[in-house]
Design a protein around this motif. Structure first.
Motif, PDB file in Angstrom:
ATOM      1  N   LYS A   1     -26.064  55.078  21.081  1.00  0.00           N
ATOM      2  CA  LYS A   1     -25.157  53.943  21.251  1.00  0.00           C
ATOM      3  C   LYS A   1     -25.656  52.982  22.329  1.00  0.00           C
ATOM      4  N   ALA A   2     -26.242  53.512  23.389  1.00  0.00           N
ATOM      5  CA  ALA A   2     -26.680  52.681  24.514  1.00  0.00           C
ATOM      6  C   ALA A   2     -27.857  51.782  24.144  1.00  0.00           C
ATOM      7  N   ILE A   3     -28.629  52.176  23.168  1.00  0.00           N
ATOM      8  CA  ILE A   3     -29.765  51.353  22.761  1.00  0.00           C
ATOM      9  C   ILE A   3     -29.276  50.047  22.132  1.00  0.00           C
ATOM     10  N   GLY A   4     -28.151  50.088  21.410  1.00  0.00           N
ATOM     11  CA  GLY A   4     -27.658  48.898  20.743  1.00  0.00           C
ATOM     12  C   GLY A   4     -26.567  48.148  21.490  1.00  0.00           C
ATOM     13  N   THR A   5     -26.076  48.709  22.589  1.00  0.00           N
ATOM     14  CA  THR A   5     -24.972  48.105  23.335  1.00  0.00           C
ATOM     15  C   THR A   5     -25.330  48.036  24.813  1.00  0.00           C
ATOM     16  N   PRO A   6     -25.251  46.881  25.439  1.00  0.00           N
ATOM     17  CA  PRO A   6     -25.515  46.813  26.881  1.00  0.00           C
ATOM     18  C   PRO A   6     -24.452  47.625  27.639  1.00  0.00           C
ATOM     19  N   ILE A   7     -24.896  48.578  28.432  1.00  0.00           N
ATOM     20  CA  ILE A   7     -24.001  49.442  29.202  1.00  0.00           C
ATOM     21  C   ILE A   7     -24.151  49.092  30.681  1.00  0.00           C
ATOM     22  N   ASP A   8     -23.013  48.996  31.379  1.00  0.00           N
ATOM     23  CA  ASP A   8     -23.029  48.672  32.806  1.00  0.00           C
ATOM     24  C   ASP A   8     -22.813  49.897  33.686  1.00  0.00           C
ATOM     25  N   LEU A   9     -22.289  50.980  33.092  1.00  0.00           N
ATOM     26  CA  LEU A   9     -22.010  52.201  33.850  1.00  0.00           C
ATOM     27  C   LEU A   9     -21.846  53.362  32.884  1.00  0.00           C
ATOM     28  N   PHE A  10     -22.437  54.504  33.247  1.00  0.00           N
ATOM     29  CA  PHE A  10     -22.243  55.743  32.489  1.00  0.00           C
ATOM     30  C   PHE A  10     -21.369  56.692  33.305  1.00  0.00           C
ATOM     31  N   LEU A  11     -20.355  57.296  32.672  1.00  0.00           N
ATOM     32  CA  LEU A  11     -19.602  58.419  33.233  1.00  0.00           C
ATOM     33  C   LEU A  11     -20.019  59.614  32.393  1.00  0.00           C
ATOM     34  N   VAL A  12     -20.698  60.587  33.001  1.00  0.00           N
ATOM     35  CA  VAL A  12     -21.343  61.645  32.236  1.00  0.00           C
ATOM     36  C   VAL A  12     -20.883  63.037  32.661  1.00  0.00           C
ATOM     37  N   ASP A  13     -20.457  63.821  31.679  1.00  0.00           N
ATOM     38  CA  ASP A  13     -20.138  65.235  31.879  1.00  0.00           C
ATOM     39  C   ASP A  13     -21.454  66.002  31.966  1.00  0.00           C
ATOM     40  N   VAL A  14     -21.435  67.170  32.598  1.00  0.00           N
ATOM     41  CA  VAL A  14     -22.646  67.981  32.686  1.00  0.00           C
ATOM     42  C   VAL A  14     -22.795  68.881  31.471  1.00  0.00           C
ATOM     43  N   ASN A  15     -21.782  69.686  31.175  1.00  0.00           N
ATOM     44  CA  ASN A  15     -21.877  70.686  30.115  1.00  0.00           C
ATOM     45  C   ASN A  15     -21.430  70.122  28.772  1.00  0.00           C
ATOM     46  N   MET A  16     -22.436  69.826  27.919  1.00  0.00           N
ATOM     47  CA  MET A  16     -22.170  69.300  26.584  1.00  0.00           C
ATOM     48  C   MET A  16     -23.174  69.888  25.605  1.00  0.00           C
ATOM     49  N   PRO A  17     -22.792  69.958  24.320  1.00  0.00           N
ATOM     50  CA  PRO A  17     -23.749  70.430  23.311  1.00  0.00           C
ATOM     51  C   PRO A  17     -24.813  69.371  23.026  1.00  0.00           C
ATOM     52  N   LYS A  18     -25.862  69.771  22.365  1.00  0.00           N
ATOM     53  CA  LYS A  18     -26.988  68.922  21.934  1.00  0.00           C
ATOM     54  C   LYS A  18     -27.846  68.423  23.081  1.00  0.00           C
ATOM     55  N   MET A  19     -27.240  67.762  24.065  1.00  0.00           N
ATOM     56  CA  MET A  19     -27.984  67.307  25.245  1.00  0.00           C
ATOM     57  C   MET A  19     -27.006  67.273  26.409  1.00  0.00           C
ATOM     58  N   ASP A  20     -27.292  68.076  27.436  1.00  0.00           N
ATOM     59  CA  ASP A  20     -26.365  68.129  28.570  1.00  0.00           C
ATOM     60  C   ASP A  20     -26.521  66.894  29.466  1.00  0.00           C
ATOM     61  N   GLY A  21     -25.639  66.789  30.439  1.00  0.00           N
ATOM     62  CA  GLY A  21     -25.617  65.622  31.309  1.00  0.00           C
ATOM     63  C   GLY A  21     -26.867  65.451  32.156  1.00  0.00           C
ATOM     64  N   TYR A  22     -27.455  66.564  32.599  1.00  0.00           N
ATOM     65  CA  TYR A  22     -28.676  66.471  33.408  1.00  0.00           C
ATOM     66  C   TYR A  22     -29.808  65.852  32.583  1.00  0.00           C
ATOM     67  N   ARG A  23     -29.960  66.336  31.359  1.00  0.00           N
ATOM     68  CA  ARG A  23     -31.019  65.812  30.492  1.00  0.00           C
ATOM     69  C   ARG A  23     -30.745  64.344  30.150  1.00  0.00           C
ATOM     70  N   LEU A  24     -29.484  64.021  29.864  1.00  0.00           N
ATOM     71  CA  LEU A  24     -29.127  62.630  29.571  1.00  0.00           C
ATOM     72  C   LEU A  24     -29.480  61.734  30.755  1.00  0.00           C
ATOM     73  N   CYS A  25     -29.155  62.191  31.942  1.00  0.00           N
ATOM     74  CA  CYS A  25     -29.445  61.436  33.157  1.00  0.00           C
ATOM     75  C   CYS A  25     -30.955  61.156  33.260  1.00  0.00           C
ATOM     76  N   LYS A  26     -31.761  62.177  33.026  1.00  0.00           N
ATOM     77  CA  LYS A  26     -33.225  62.008  33.067  1.00  0.00           C
ATOM     78  C   LYS A  26     -33.696  61.028  31.996  1.00  0.00           C
ATOM     79  N   GLU A  27     -33.130  61.147  30.793  1.00  0.00           N
ATOM     80  CA  GLU A  27     -33.516  60.253  29.694  1.00  0.00           C
ATOM     81  C   GLU A  27     -33.163  58.793  30.019  1.00  0.00           C
ATOM     82  N   ILE A  28     -32.001  58.592  30.611  1.00  0.00           N
ATOM     83  CA  ILE A  28     -31.591  57.233  30.997  1.00  0.00           C
ATOM     84  C   ILE A  28     -32.570  56.673  32.021  1.00  0.00           C
ATOM     85  N   ARG A  29     -32.935  57.481  33.012  1.00  0.00           N
ATOM     86  CA  ARG A  29     -33.848  57.012  34.073  1.00  0.00           C
ATOM     87  C   ARG A  29     -35.262  56.760  33.556  1.00  0.00           C
TER      88      ARG A  29
END
Length: 122
Positions: free
Chosen positions: A40-68
């Motif tokens: 979703k973030a690739i097609g929509t300009p995002i100004d802030l992420f609120l991210v949970d840590v424990n999630m299926p498929k990709m956890d918050g730590y990995r998402l954080c690294k991918e965003i950075r």
């Protein structure tokens, strides 16, 4: 108009956080996991992420690294919100690139304040 993306696998948590951060000048996008958030973030300009840590498929730590590591997203602030409250959990979040770390259940006023501060008072 600012866009906040709430990433959490629990719909009740997303609904609660959306209620807290929504305003006349903020739009809220939602995602159930890190994979959906990145898509979703690739097609929509995002100004802030609120991210949970424990999630299926990709956890918050990995998402954080991918965003950075993503050129289009790397400057977007990230607030990680988790039930994990140990010092090492917060340290790991900051090492992954999070700007803030909050524990659930999040204090409503604290979340509103941090979001307003990060978005420049909007």
């Amino acid at each position: 108009m600012k866009t906040v993306m709430i990433v959490d696998d629990a719909s009740t948590v997303r609904m609660f956080h959306k209620m807290l951060v929504s305003s006349d000048d903020r739009v809220v996008e939602e995602a159930e996991n890190g994979v959906e958030a990145l898509e979703k973030a690739i097609g929509t300009p995002i100004d802030l992420f609120l991210v949970d840590v424990n999630m299926p498929k990709m956890d918050g730590y990995r998402l954080c690294k991918e965003i950075r590591q993503n050129e289009l997203l790397r400057a977007v602030p990230i607030i990680m919100i988790s039930t994990e409250s140990a010092t090492q959990d917060a340290q790991r979040a900051y090492q992954c690139g999070a700007n803030f770390y909050m524990t659930k259940p999040v204090d409503a006023d604290s979340l509103k304040s941090v979001v307003s501060a990060v978005l420049g008072g909007s």
